[in-house]
Design an enzyme around this catalytic site. Sequence first.
Site, PDB file in Angstrom:
ATOM      1  N   GLU A 140      23.564 -20.381 -15.487  1.00 10.40           N
ATOM      2  CA  GLU A 140      22.241 -20.970 -15.250  1.00 10.40           C
ATOM      3  C   GLU A 140      21.679 -21.674 -16.473  1.00 10.40           C
ATOM      4  OE1 GLU A 140      23.151 -17.897 -14.574  1.00 10.40           O
ATOM      5  OE2 GLU A 140      22.888 -17.556 -12.427  1.00 10.40           O
ATOM      6  N   GLU A 192      24.262 -22.924  -7.215  1.00 11.01           N
ATOM      7  CA  GLU A 192      25.209 -21.928  -6.722  1.00 11.01           C
ATOM      8  C   GLU A 192      25.063 -21.809  -5.213  1.00 11.01           C
ATOM      9  OE1 GLU A 192      24.235 -18.455  -9.093  1.00 11.01           O
ATOM     10  OE2 GLU A 192      24.448 -19.716 -10.864  1.00 11.01           O
ATOM     11  N   HIS A 195      15.545  -8.659  -7.438  1.00 14.57           N
ATOM     12  CA  HIS A 195      15.912  -9.596  -6.381  1.00 14.57           C
ATOM     13  C   HIS A 195      14.714 -10.106  -5.592  1.00 14.57           C
ATOM     14  CE1 HIS A 195      20.126  -9.840  -6.883  1.00 14.57           C
ATOM     15  NE2 HIS A 195      20.460  -9.967  -5.629  1.00 14.57           N
ATOM     16  N   GLN A 254      19.180 -19.637  -5.520  1.00 12.28           N
ATOM     17  CA  GLN A 254      18.931 -18.850  -4.307  1.00 12.28           C
ATOM     18  C   GLN A 254      17.883 -17.770  -4.530  1.00 12.28           C
ATOM     19  OE1 GLN A 254      21.524 -18.028  -1.383  1.00 12.28           O
ATOM     20  NE2 GLN A 254      23.303 -19.107  -2.145  1.00 12.28           N
ATOM     21  N   ASP A 279      15.040 -14.659  -9.577  1.00  9.44           N
ATOM     22  CA  ASP A 279      15.437 -13.691 -10.614  1.00  9.44           C
ATOM     23  C   ASP A 279      16.624 -14.183 -11.444  1.00  9.44           C
ATOM     24  OD1 ASP A 279      14.138 -10.937  -9.151  1.00  9.44           O
ATOM     25  OD2 ASP A 279      14.746 -12.578  -7.872  1.00  9.44           O
ATOM     26  N   PHE A 280      17.521 -14.929 -10.798  1.00  9.49           N
ATOM     27  CA  PHE A 280      18.724 -15.385 -11.498  1.00  9.49           C
ATOM     28  C   PHE A 280      18.434 -16.528 -12.478  1.00  9.49           C
ATOM     29  CE2 PHE A 280      20.832 -13.453  -7.727  1.00  9.49           C
ATOM     30  CZ  PHE A 280      21.678 -12.583  -8.400  1.00  9.49           C
TER      31      PHE A 280
END
Lengths: 320, 357
Positions: B64, B33, B132, B86, B89-90
């Site tokens: 993801e 992303e 984050h 990036q 956490d994602f």
Amino acid sequence: MTDKERLDLYARTLRVRKIEEAIADLYPGQEMRCPVHLSIGQEVTAVAVCSNLKKSDYVFSNHRCHGHYLAKGGDLKRMLAEIYGKAAGCTGGFGGSMHLVDEAAGFMGAVPIVAGTIPIAVGAAFKFKMRKEKRVSVAFFGDAAVEEGVFHEAANFAALHKLPVLFVCENNLYAVYTPLRERQPEQQICGLARAHGIPSSQLHEGDLFDLSGKLRGAVAHVRSGKGPAFVEIFTYRWREHCGPGYDNNIGYRTCEEFESWKSRDPLERTAAILRKAGVLDAETEQRLEKKIAAEIGEAVKFSKAAPFPTRKDYDKRAYA
Amino acid sequence: MRNSDRKIKYSQAVNEAVSQCMESDPAVFIIGEGVPDPKGIFGTTLGLKEKFGSARVMDMPVSENGVTGIMIGAALAGMRPVMTHQRMDFMLYAMDQLLNNAAKWKYMFGGRSVPLVIRTIIGRGWGQGAQHSQNFQALFAHIPGLKVVMPATAYDAKGLLVSSIEDDGPVIFIEHRWLHDTVDYVPEEIYRVPLGKCGRPRSGDALTIISHSYMTIEALKAAGILEKEGIFADLIDLRTVKPLDLASIFRSVKRTGRLLVLDDDWKTGGVAAEIIASVAENGRLKLKKPPARITLPDVPTPTSPALSKFYYPGTKEIISKAAELLGLNNGKKLKLLSRIPANILQDVPDRSFTGPF
């Protein structure tokens, strides 16, 4: 809707705009030490949805949550104090801009993980159904959230159990700087929900009253116990993805595109309708702006003066 | 020791590693992303699309878990994907594919492995809050089949990323956002830093300080202050936290007899715990003082700057703990602490200390 109701709805939207602009103005002072994702340009969506909700209804949101929080009746002082990292903030300084909450207002929480609160909103709706409560649970999310598997899993469950949840997809065409066309094939996002057996519609932001009216049916459908509904609303973020400024200069979208959305500002279009109807004259407009400015000024003063949280506030916080 | 006369940023070193691997092997490509967007993942992917085209440098849907599985499939079929997140956490959405498929494929079937690199970025500060700014190195290090790499310098970032891309198994390559702007001497040509071997940025006999990623920068600051008082610490920069270079750790601890482990992660079950347990298990190592660790407290990340100063450990905590381990009196400890520059903010990077280190 009476003139008074229409004026009130407009004032609520104007208030969101002014609050967001105030944050943008104050942010460079570096006292708000957390990321902010401003909803300027998208305020009408939040107010139109929430204008059809009751206080006891639930709203769940994402990183761009200020508008949703305020439209649902979230407390302004506690929101600004939160962004300032203060103990008086709505989470006590633990969350910041991306984690607003005001349970008393039915604003149940916002998180920045994409699609993160969609199943949570469905779960709340599951409770409403199990306890036979005539309440509505709303999930606000963006166009990228339907790319996550968890959206589809939650939508399937909601449809299967006919849960009272309204899915609100604010399609602002970008995931950070990546345009929709680079992430999804040519399709209607609301078509994805339709494939899950959920009644869906595609709406354009238009003006506030038009949008609010179109959403009335969807909310009524959900509240009546017939199951979930899905709305895709086209909207546009004016400011940068994260932060107080503009980012049209970095090249992921054109100035023409930005200007074309800005020139169709839904807030301004709403004001024009009211002016034409003789409901909003210059004096009223001034009065509204003055009132909002005073409220913001007071909330900022409160937030700046409020004490910071202390270490003892967090030691045991993670466990029930 | 200077490896080159050319100074570049950590972010450029990452960029160069990917670029040179793509040049030398057509199976390498990068996806994530924001990879081709104007900010280019903190500069680490800028210019790659122009150089290699959009078929090898690409964005992805915000999916993801699915895309991780797809990259595992591509890797099994012969490609060498570099997938980029990036924020760490994602990528939790992708845990199933990473833990059940990527980590286990070679083991389950005994044949093909999964040459996949997951570049993922951690950080600290600026009110990022609970979702984050999480550092999950221990979570990944726990899983048999995954390697976990955490470079601290631009030199190591390039060399370790080349090794990771060339590795035949899945590698979790963790970059720290506060390191992207640091600089180091980095050779222009392609080179490798081996996985599983630590670095030793400072040597000494007083105590062993073990760190990785951003905490190595804090360790270097602390070591500089200790040196001014004639105390020479043996700094071990892990470079990879899985596998651990236990032989080098044991050698150092055997010499110093004092051990301090730094880890930018929660305390319970962390990398620091693993190192201390390994040292404790080794019957030949006699410690002069009980080993110590500096970690994040066992609570999620706070947002308010008033709390982040308690949350994130830095030079001060290292000096204090080192003084304890060395049995220094209070006067000496205060003298050391007084050498720490005042007004260092805990929630933004220290612009006065950016390397080369």
